[in-house]
Every structure is written in C-alpha cells, then in structure tokens.
Design an enzyme around this catalytic site. Structure first.
Site, PDB file in Angstrom:
ATOM      1  N   ARG A  36     -17.998  86.587  39.107  1.00  0.00           N
ATOM      2  CA  ARG A  36     -17.878  88.234  37.971  1.00  0.00           C
ATOM      3  C   ARG A  36     -19.666  88.348  38.066  1.00  0.00           C
ATOM      4  NH1 ARG A  36     -14.297  88.599  35.953  1.00  0.00           N
ATOM      5  NH2 ARG A  36     -12.400  86.510  36.004  1.00  0.00           N
ATOM      6  N   HIS A  66     -13.494  82.975  49.446  1.00  0.00           N
ATOM      7  CA  HIS A  66     -12.441  84.416  48.640  1.00  0.00           C
ATOM      8  C   HIS A  66     -13.581  85.394  48.013  1.00  0.00           C
ATOM      9  CE1 HIS A  66     -10.078  86.839  46.497  1.00  0.00           C
ATOM     10  NE2 HIS A  66      -8.338  86.305  46.381  1.00  0.00           N
ATOM     11  N   TYR A  69     -14.241  89.414  41.688  1.00  0.00           N
ATOM     12  CA  TYR A  69     -12.972  90.015  41.537  1.00  0.00           C
ATOM     13  C   TYR A  69     -13.588  90.767  41.194  1.00  0.00           C
ATOM     14  CZ  TYR A  69     -11.608  85.373  39.780  1.00  0.00           C
ATOM     15  OH  TYR A  69     -10.278  83.868  39.848  1.00  0.00           O
ATOM     16  N   HIS A 106      -9.227  91.126  48.849  1.00  0.00           N
ATOM     17  CA  HIS A 106      -7.667  92.594  48.584  1.00  0.00           C
ATOM     18  C   HIS A 106      -8.663  93.456  49.050  1.00  0.00           C
ATOM     19  CE1 HIS A 106      -6.495  89.608  44.807  1.00  0.00           C
ATOM     20  NE2 HIS A 106      -6.339  88.738  45.811  1.00  0.00           N
ATOM     21  N   GLU A 143      -5.393  90.422  52.085  1.00  0.00           N
ATOM     22  CA  GLU A 143      -4.595  89.482  50.987  1.00  0.00           C
ATOM     23  C   GLU A 143      -3.911  90.307  50.462  1.00  0.00           C
ATOM     24  OE1 GLU A 143      -3.832  86.631  47.325  1.00  0.00           O
ATOM     25  OE2 GLU A 143      -5.869  87.323  48.361  1.00  0.00           O
ATOM     26  N   ASP A 179      -0.193  85.920  50.271  1.00  0.00           N
ATOM     27  CA  ASP A 179       0.096  84.733  48.633  1.00  0.00           C
ATOM     28  C   ASP A 179       1.716  84.894  48.577  1.00  0.00           C
ATOM     29  OD1 ASP A 179       0.313  84.289  46.078  1.00  0.00           O
ATOM     30  OD2 ASP A 179      -1.657  84.621  46.029  1.00  0.00           O
ATOM     31  N   HIS A 182       2.934  86.246  45.401  1.00  0.00           N
ATOM     32  CA  HIS A 182       2.469  88.088  45.555  1.00  0.00           C
ATOM     33  C   HIS A 182       3.097  88.772  46.365  1.00  0.00           C
ATOM     34  CE1 HIS A 182      -2.145  87.525  44.549  1.00  0.00           C
ATOM     35  NE2 HIS A 182      -1.637  87.102  44.095  1.00  0.00           N
ATOM     36  N   HIS A 216      -1.457  81.579  50.880  1.00  0.00           N
ATOM     37  CA  HIS A 216      -1.984  81.087  49.537  1.00  0.00           C
ATOM     38  C   HIS A 216      -0.773  80.767  49.005  1.00  0.00           C
ATOM     39  CE1 HIS A 216      -5.731  83.390  48.843  1.00  0.00           C
ATOM     40  NE2 HIS A 216      -5.799  82.170  49.284  1.00  0.00           N
ATOM     41  N   ASP A 229       1.767  89.688  38.390  1.00  0.00           N
ATOM     42  CA  ASP A 229       0.791  88.745  39.569  1.00  0.00           C
ATOM     43  C   ASP A 229       0.359  87.248  38.729  1.00  0.00           C
ATOM     44  OD1 ASP A 229      -0.976  87.093  40.789  1.00  0.00           O
ATOM     45  OD2 ASP A 229      -2.290  88.730  41.059  1.00  0.00           O
ATOM     46  N   HIS A 231       0.845  83.170  38.836  1.00  0.00           N
ATOM     47  CA  HIS A 231       0.920  81.733  39.496  1.00  0.00           C
ATOM     48  C   HIS A 231       1.040  80.482  38.001  1.00  0.00           C
ATOM     49  CE1 HIS A 231      -2.256  83.542  42.591  1.00  0.00           C
ATOM     50  NE2 HIS A 231      -1.643  84.030  42.556  1.00  0.00           N
ATOM     51  N   GLU A 261      -3.545  78.196  44.804  1.00  0.00           N
ATOM     52  CA  GLU A 261      -4.534  78.515  43.364  1.00  0.00           C
ATOM     53  C   GLU A 261      -3.704  78.731  42.893  1.00  0.00           C
ATOM     54  OE1 GLU A 261      -6.576  82.142  45.858  1.00  0.00           O
ATOM     55  OE2 GLU A 261      -4.124  82.541  45.289  1.00  0.00           O
TER      56      GLU A 261
END
Length: 286
Positions: A36, A66, A69, A106, A143, A179, A182, A216, A229, A231, A261
């Site tokens: 972040r 990765h 965000y 992403h 991804e 993923d 996803h 993923h 989304d 997990h 993840e």
C-alpha cells in the site's frame, strides 16, 4: 513439483525465504515493498545477498513478486495511470535487483473506459514502465481476475490481447499467472473433470500453456460465475479436494509452480494448505 506460498518480507528478505522453507515450500511469492505504498526503494545489497543464499540453500525457485494493491495500469484517470506506470517501474527495478524470476500484475480496472481503451491503457502503462530498463531476466505475468464490472482480465481473450500488444510495444517478456479461484468465479469450471478439460483446452488455444509458468492455488468461497474474489483453504471451498486433485495431476499443469494465497492467520493454516497440495498432487494417495 513446485509448491509455494506468499510470505512476508517484514524483518528482511532473508526471513521471507527462510519462512517459506520452514513451512515446507520450495518456491514462494512476496511483495517487494509495502503493498500500500506508491514509492519504495530497492532493498539493501546485503539483504538481497542473504536472500539469494537462502534460496540456494533451500532450493527455493521460482521467486515470484506480486505488484502492490494501489497500481491500476488500466485507469481512465490519466494522472492515476501515469502514477501506476511509475510505481510498476519501481516494481520491476526491485524485482530485477532481487533476482526474481517473475513479477505478477493484475491488468486493472478500466471504469470510464471501454474494454478496448482499458487494454490500450495497460499496454501504454507497461511500455512506459519498461522504458530504458534491462529486463531480459524478468518475465511479467498477467494474472487473470475474478472479472465483473470494469475489471479487466476476467476472460482469457483479454489477457491474450494485452500480451500480444504489450510484448511488441514494451519489449518485455510477458506470460500469465492463472488463479484457480479467479478462474472458477469468472465461470471457468475447474472444479469438475469435464470443466477442467474444457478450461485447459481454452488456455492452450488462447494463451498457450507454455506461457503459464505459475498458478495461484486458491479454493473459492464464491460460487462459479459469481465474480466474488474470496479465497478459501484448499478443499474447504467450491473447487474442493477432488477439483484440486485433478488440477495438480493434470499432465499439462503438474509442472507449473503452484503458489498459495489462502488465508493463514495462523502458521498452522499455511502448513495445512501446503501439505494438502502435496497430498493431492501425490499419485500414490487416493
């Protein structure tokens, strides 16, 4: 088989590698800085050296980073798109310095754009981010996403088009990270034998399986096609143990690096998910 997990770099890069090994993984994924934070520097050389030694000692390969965000490469807000491109350049600089094999991104949210305009924004952002960098040892992995709304990457066709144009314009090596959660919530049924067969055929036809080095591994709290989304622990979601058993043993998937993840508020959760993947991948077990 390569089975890994996302670990924290809090403390040091070396600790992230050591944690992966301690949990029973032989590959791993990290954020290269706070997920972040817009701006971050390259880690200190001694940190990078110690991580490299730990990776060599415990055969931790590949290392996947990765992106953070905040980045939205597809943004219709030009200021945010440019800021995202600059932040992604920082991600590449750190990935190169650390020696990561892959950097996962992403595609982003294209709200305010058409799909075509959103794809162009992603290509433009990647091209700007890569300008002047030597990236021959790094591969960017697009991804797939849960889709829904203006989120790009919920269908394989969008990922394919982004790669086609971005490779030509940016000079980057680009592949895909798929993923399982996803896929499922964007209506690729990886939970059944017939659905997995169809999904693998679509991956081969549109993306080329050779361009998919990393998966993923996440079970799904959401229903198929829900675009939710969320997990879940392996076997506890709507893909289920049977679904993952087929995925892990599929002849075209079993040599991929599977990185978890899944939620792991406690260390035992991480161990449990790693051990579950190993058990389901082992043809000697039922």
């Amino acid at each position: 088989m390569r089975i890994g997990i996302h670990t924290s770099i809090s403390g040091s890069l070396e600790k992230a590698a050591l944690k992966a090994a301690a949990l029973g993984a032989n590959c791993f994924q990290i954020f290269s800085a706070s997920p972040r934070t817009w701006r971050a520097g390259v880690p200190a050389p001694d940190q990078i050296r110690l991580m490299k030694l730990a990776r060599e000692k415990y055969d931790l390969c590949p290392l996947v980073i990765h992106d953070n965000y905040l980045i939205n490469l597809a943004s219709s807000d030009e200021a945010l798109r440019q800021k995202s491109a600059l932040a992604f350049r920082g991600e590449m600089e750190r990935a190169i310095a650390i020696g990561a094999e892959y950097l996962v991104a992403h595609p982003g949210n294209s709200k305010g754009h058409t799909v075509e305009e959103g794809i162009y924004a992603v290509v433009q952002s990647l091209t700007e981010a890569a300008h002047g960098l030597i990236t021959d040892k790094l591969t960017i992995l697009l991804e797939n996403t849960a889709g829904g709304g203006a989120m790009l990457g919920g269908c394989f066709e969008e990922l394919m088009v982004i790669r086609q144009y971005a490779e030509k314009m940016s000079g980057l090596r680009i592949g895909y990270c798929l993923d399982t959660c996803h896929c499922f919530v964007s209506n690729y049924d990886v939970s059944t034998a017939e659905g997995l067969k169809k999904t693998v055929s679509e991956i081969d036809r549109l993306l080329d399986m050779e361009n998919v080095p990393v998966m993923h591994a996440n079970d799904s709290k959401g229903e198929r096609g829900s675009h939710v989304d969320r997990h879940e622990h392996i076997g506890d979601g709507n893909i289920g143990e049977d679904g993952f058993r087929r995925i892990l043993r599929h002849p075209k998937l079993k040599k991929k690096a599977f990185i978890l993840e899944t939620p792991h508020d406690e260390e035992r959760d991480a161990v449990r998910n790693i051990e579950t993947l190993k058990r389901l991948a082992d043809r000697r077990t039922v």
